[in-house]
Design a protein around this motif. Structure first.
Motif, PDB file in Angstrom:
ATOM      1  N   THR A  46      -6.997  -0.670   7.829  1.00 28.99           N
ATOM      2  CA  THR A  46      -5.681  -0.637   8.113  1.00 28.99           C
ATOM      3  C   THR A  46      -4.982  -2.037   8.126  1.00 28.99           C
ATOM      4  O   THR A  46      -3.720  -1.664   8.039  1.00 28.99           O
ATOM      5  CB  THR A  46      -5.707   0.132   9.625  1.00 28.99           C
ATOM      6  N   PRO A  47      -5.515  -3.299   8.345  1.00 32.69           N
ATOM      7  CA  PRO A  47      -4.728  -4.374   8.151  1.00 32.69           C
ATOM      8  C   PRO A  47      -4.129  -4.917   6.851  1.00 32.69           C
ATOM      9  O   PRO A  47      -3.512  -5.621   7.077  1.00 32.69           O
ATOM     10  CB  PRO A  47      -5.653  -5.360   8.877  1.00 32.69           C
ATOM     11  N   TYR A  48      -4.480  -3.861   6.003  1.00 30.54           N
ATOM     12  CA  TYR A  48      -4.053  -4.296   4.494  1.00 30.54           C
ATOM     13  C   TYR A  48      -3.029  -3.428   4.151  1.00 30.54           C
ATOM     14  O   TYR A  48      -2.925  -2.354   4.460  1.00 30.54           O
ATOM     15  CB  TYR A  48      -5.367  -4.353   3.580  1.00 30.54           C
ATOM     16  N   ASP A  49      -2.201  -4.033   3.177  1.00 26.68           N
ATOM     17  CA  ASP A  49      -1.143  -3.234   2.595  1.00 26.68           C
ATOM     18  C   ASP A  49      -1.641  -2.462   1.486  1.00 26.68           C
ATOM     19  O   ASP A  49      -1.026  -1.614   0.816  1.00 26.68           O
ATOM     20  CB  ASP A  49       0.107  -4.127   2.082  1.00 26.68           C
ATOM     21  N   ALA A  50      -2.697  -2.943   0.858  1.00 25.76           N
ATOM     22  CA  ALA A  50      -3.409  -2.424  -0.571  1.00 25.76           C
ATOM     23  C   ALA A  50      -4.639  -2.690  -0.726  1.00 25.76           C
ATOM     24  O   ALA A  50      -5.190  -3.848  -0.116  1.00 25.76           O
ATOM     25  CB  ALA A  50      -2.487  -2.919  -1.558  1.00 25.76           C
ATOM     26  N   VAL A  51      -5.579  -1.786  -1.655  1.00 29.41           N
ATOM     27  CA  VAL A  51      -6.972  -2.024  -1.487  1.00 29.41           C
ATOM     28  C   VAL A  51      -7.257  -2.126  -2.887  1.00 29.41           C
ATOM     29  O   VAL A  51      -7.071  -0.882  -3.659  1.00 29.41           O
ATOM     30  CB  VAL A  51      -7.784  -1.084  -0.704  1.00 29.41           C
ATOM     31  N   VAL A  52      -8.296  -2.673  -3.499  1.00 36.46           N
ATOM     32  CA  VAL A  52      -8.921  -2.678  -4.697  1.00 36.46           C
ATOM     33  C   VAL A  52     -10.284  -2.610  -4.367  1.00 36.46           C
ATOM     34  O   VAL A  52     -10.905  -3.234  -3.574  1.00 36.46           O
ATOM     35  CB  VAL A  52      -8.768  -3.888  -5.557  1.00 36.46           C
ATOM     36  N   LEU A  53     -11.173  -1.664  -4.937  1.00 34.24           N
ATOM     37  CA  LEU A  53     -12.518  -1.194  -4.574  1.00 34.24           C
ATOM     38  C   LEU A  53     -13.130  -1.200  -5.884  1.00 34.24           C
ATOM     39  O   LEU A  53     -12.718  -0.472  -6.894  1.00 34.24           O
ATOM     40  CB  LEU A  53     -12.550   0.047  -3.723  1.00 34.24           C
ATOM     41  N   ALA A  78      -6.405   6.675   1.551  1.00 28.08           N
ATOM     42  CA  ALA A  78      -5.694   7.871   1.010  1.00 28.08           C
ATOM     43  C   ALA A  78      -4.076   7.332   1.331  1.00 28.08           C
ATOM     44  O   ALA A  78      -3.181   7.991   0.637  1.00 28.08           O
ATOM     45  CB  ALA A  78      -5.908   9.416   1.579  1.00 28.08           C
ATOM     46  N   GLY A  79      -3.779   6.848   2.276  1.00 28.74           N
ATOM     47  CA  GLY A  79      -2.415   6.236   2.574  1.00 28.74           C
ATOM     48  C   GLY A  79      -2.142   5.040   2.020  1.00 28.74           C
ATOM     49  O   GLY A  79      -0.856   4.477   2.209  1.00 28.74           O
ATOM     50  N   LEU A  80      -2.904   4.348   1.217  1.00 30.42           N
ATOM     51  CA  LEU A  80      -2.534   2.812   0.783  1.00 30.42           C
ATOM     52  C   LEU A  80      -2.566   2.901  -1.065  1.00 30.42           C
ATOM     53  O   LEU A  80      -3.236   3.661  -1.251  1.00 30.42           O
ATOM     54  CB  LEU A  80      -3.686   1.930   1.259  1.00 30.42           C
ATOM     55  N   PRO A  81      -1.967   2.077  -1.238  1.00 29.02           N
ATOM     56  CA  PRO A  81      -2.188   1.834  -2.755  1.00 29.02           C
ATOM     57  C   PRO A  81      -3.603   1.433  -3.211  1.00 29.02           C
ATOM     58  O   PRO A  81      -3.982   0.609  -2.446  1.00 29.02           O
ATOM     59  CB  PRO A  81      -1.055   0.612  -3.037  1.00 29.02           C
ATOM     60  N   LEU A  82      -4.181   2.162  -3.954  1.00 30.98           N
ATOM     61  CA  LEU A  82      -5.588   1.858  -4.268  1.00 30.98           C
ATOM     62  C   LEU A  82      -5.941   1.884  -5.773  1.00 30.98           C
ATOM     63  O   LEU A  82      -5.363   2.679  -6.580  1.00 30.98           O
ATOM     64  CB  LEU A  82      -6.324   3.026  -3.345  1.00 30.98           C
ATOM     65  N   TRP A  83      -6.678   0.779  -6.090  1.00 29.11           N
ATOM     66  CA  TRP A  83      -7.203   0.556  -7.373  1.00 29.11           C
ATOM     67  C   TRP A  83      -8.710   0.528  -7.347  1.00 29.11           C
ATOM     68  O   TRP A  83      -9.149   0.252  -6.231  1.00 29.11           O
ATOM     69  CB  TRP A  83      -6.508  -0.660  -8.155  1.00 29.11           C
ATOM     70  N   LEU A  84      -9.428   1.311  -8.282  1.00 29.01           N
ATOM     71  CA  LEU A  84     -10.780   1.240  -8.339  1.00 29.01           C
ATOM     72  C   LEU A  84     -11.308   0.603  -9.659  1.00 29.01           C
ATOM     73  O   LEU A  84     -10.911   0.648 -10.584  1.00 29.01           O
ATOM     74  CB  LEU A  84     -11.236   2.621  -8.187  1.00 29.01           C
ATOM     75  N   PHE A  85     -12.444  -0.101  -9.793  1.00 25.95           N
ATOM     76  CA  PHE A  85     -12.934  -0.642 -10.775  1.00 25.95           C
ATOM     77  C   PHE A  85     -14.470  -0.388 -10.599  1.00 25.95           C
ATOM     78  O   PHE A  85     -15.066  -0.240  -9.870  1.00 25.95           O
ATOM     79  CB  PHE A  85     -12.803  -1.864 -11.180  1.00 25.95           C
ATOM     80  N   SER A  86     -15.201  -0.280 -11.687  1.00 30.58           N
ATOM     81  CA  SER A  86     -16.493  -0.062 -11.894  1.00 30.58           C
ATOM     82  C   SER A  86     -17.124  -1.452 -12.865  1.00 30.58           C
ATOM     83  O   SER A  86     -16.264  -1.719 -13.725  1.00 30.58           O
ATOM     84  CB  SER A  86     -17.145   1.181 -12.682  1.00 30.58           C
ATOM     85  N   SER A  87     -18.267  -1.732 -12.825  1.00 28.59           N
ATOM     86  CA  SER A  87     -19.069  -2.722 -13.431  1.00 28.59           C
ATOM     87  C   SER A  87     -20.189  -2.292 -13.967  1.00 28.59           C
ATOM     88  O   SER A  87     -20.741  -1.833 -13.142  1.00 28.59           O
ATOM     89  CB  SER A  87     -19.092  -4.307 -12.993  1.00 28.59           C
ATOM     90  N   GLY A  88     -20.478  -2.200 -15.231  1.00 29.69           N
ATOM     91  CA  GLY A  88     -21.846  -2.096 -15.550  1.00 29.69           C
ATOM     92  C   GLY A  88     -22.429  -1.993 -17.087  1.00 29.69           C
ATOM     93  O   GLY A  88     -23.372  -2.467 -17.332  1.00 29.69           O
ATOM     94  N   PRO A  89     -21.763  -1.615 -17.918  1.00 32.96           N
ATOM     95  CA  PRO A  89     -22.027  -1.379 -19.313  1.00 32.96           C
ATOM     96  C   PRO A  89     -22.690  -2.869 -19.736  1.00 32.96           C
ATOM     97  O   PRO A  89     -21.950  -3.973 -19.563  1.00 32.96           O
ATOM     98  CB  PRO A  89     -21.133  -1.170 -20.154  1.00 32.96           C
ATOM     99  N   LEU A  90     -23.757  -2.940 -20.133  1.00 34.47           N
ATOM    100  CA  LEU A  90     -24.516  -4.213 -20.719  1.00 34.47           C
ATOM    101  C   LEU A  90     -24.483  -4.091 -22.408  1.00 34.47           C
ATOM    102  O   LEU A  90     -25.304  -4.441 -23.040  1.00 34.47           O
ATOM    103  CB  LEU A  90     -26.022  -4.267 -20.278  1.00 34.47           C
ATOM    104  N   ASP A 113      -6.433   9.735  -4.157  1.00 35.18           N
ATOM    105  CA  ASP A 113      -5.142   9.358  -4.843  1.00 35.18           C
ATOM    106  C   ASP A 113      -4.999   7.792  -5.338  1.00 35.18           C
ATOM    107  O   ASP A 113      -4.165   7.161  -5.328  1.00 35.18           O
ATOM    108  CB  ASP A 113      -4.105   9.749  -3.968  1.00 35.18           C
ATOM    109  N   ALA A 114      -6.166   7.341  -5.776  1.00 33.98           N
ATOM    110  CA  ALA A 114      -6.119   5.983  -6.520  1.00 33.98           C
ATOM    111  C   ALA A 114      -5.192   5.929  -7.772  1.00 33.98           C
ATOM    112  O   ALA A 114      -5.091   6.999  -8.391  1.00 33.98           O
ATOM    113  CB  ALA A 114      -7.550   5.566  -6.994  1.00 33.98           C
TER     114      ALA A 114
END
Length: 168
Positions: A46-53, A78-90, A113-114
Motif C-alpha cells: 500500500t505505500p507504493y503507487d505501482a508494482v513490478v513483480l 489489483a488496485g495498483l498499476p502492475l507489471w510482471l516478468f519472468s526469467s528463465g530460458p537458458l 489485472d496486470a
C-alpha cells in the motif's frame, strides 16, 4: 501519484534479483522513487503507487516467493498499476521472440489485472543451488542469457506509462 514504485522479486540464485535491480535503476533514472526488494521481505504494498513483480522460472512455475507475494498481496495489487516478468530460458529464445507466461503466471495476470508480462532470459552459473540446477550445469546448458538492453528498454516503457499517469 508520488511516483513510488516497488520492484519485488522471487529468486533462488540471484539472477532474477539482478533483473529487478536493473528495472529499479532505470525507474530511478526516470525520476521515480523505486526500490528492488525480495518478495518475501515485503510486508505491505500500500505505500507504493505501482508494482513490478518478477520471478524466476523453475520447472514451468514461478519461484515460490513470487507466487506467495501475488497471493498474499492480491487484493492490494489489483488496485495498483502492475507489471510482471519472468526469467528463465537458458538460451537466446527470450531475446528472439515473445514467450507467453506460464499458466500460473497467466492466471495471476488475469486475477491481478496486470498491465503486461514479459519473459527475459535467465542465468545459471557455477555455484547455483539445487540438485536440478547442478544437473543442468553438468550437462553444459548453463550460462547467462539475460539481455540487459531489453530489460532496460522494458523498464523505460513502464516509466513512460507511469509518467503519463502522473501527469493525468
Amino acid at each position: 501519484m508520488t511516483g513510488k514504485v516497488l520492484v519485488a522479486y522471487g529468486t533462488t540464485n540471484g539472477s532474477t534479483a539482478r533483473i529487478a535491480e536493473a528495472v529499479a535503476a532505470v525507474l530511478r533514472k526516470e525520476g521515480f522513487t523505486a526500490e528492488a526488494l525480495p518478495a518475501g521481505a515485503v510486508a505491505r504494498v500500500t505505500p507504493y503507487d505501482a508494482v513490478v513483480l518478477g520471478g524466476g522460472l523453475y520447472a514451468g512455475r514461478w519461484q515460490k516467493d513470487a507466487r506467495r507475494f501475488a497471493r498474499r498481496h492480491g487484493r492490494d495489487l489489483a488496485g495498483l498499476p502492475l507489471w510482471l516478468f519472468s526469467s528463465g530460458p537458458l538460451d537466446a529464445s527470450a531475446s528472439e521472440r515473445d514467450i507467453p507466461p506460464v499458466p500460473g503466471v497467466r492466471k495471476a495476470m488475469i486475477r491481478l489485472d496486470a498491465r503486461e508480462h514479459i519473459t527475459f532470459g535467465g542465468c545459471l552459473e557455477e555455484g547455483a543451488k539445487g540438485r536440478m540446477a547442478r544437473m543442468i550445469l553438468r550437462s553444459g546448458k548453463g550460462g547467462d542469457f539475460r539481455d540487459f538492453d531489453g530489460i532496460e528498454e522494458w523498464a523505460r516503457k513502464i516509466a513512460d506509462e507511469l509518467t503519463v499517469a502522473r501527469q493525468a
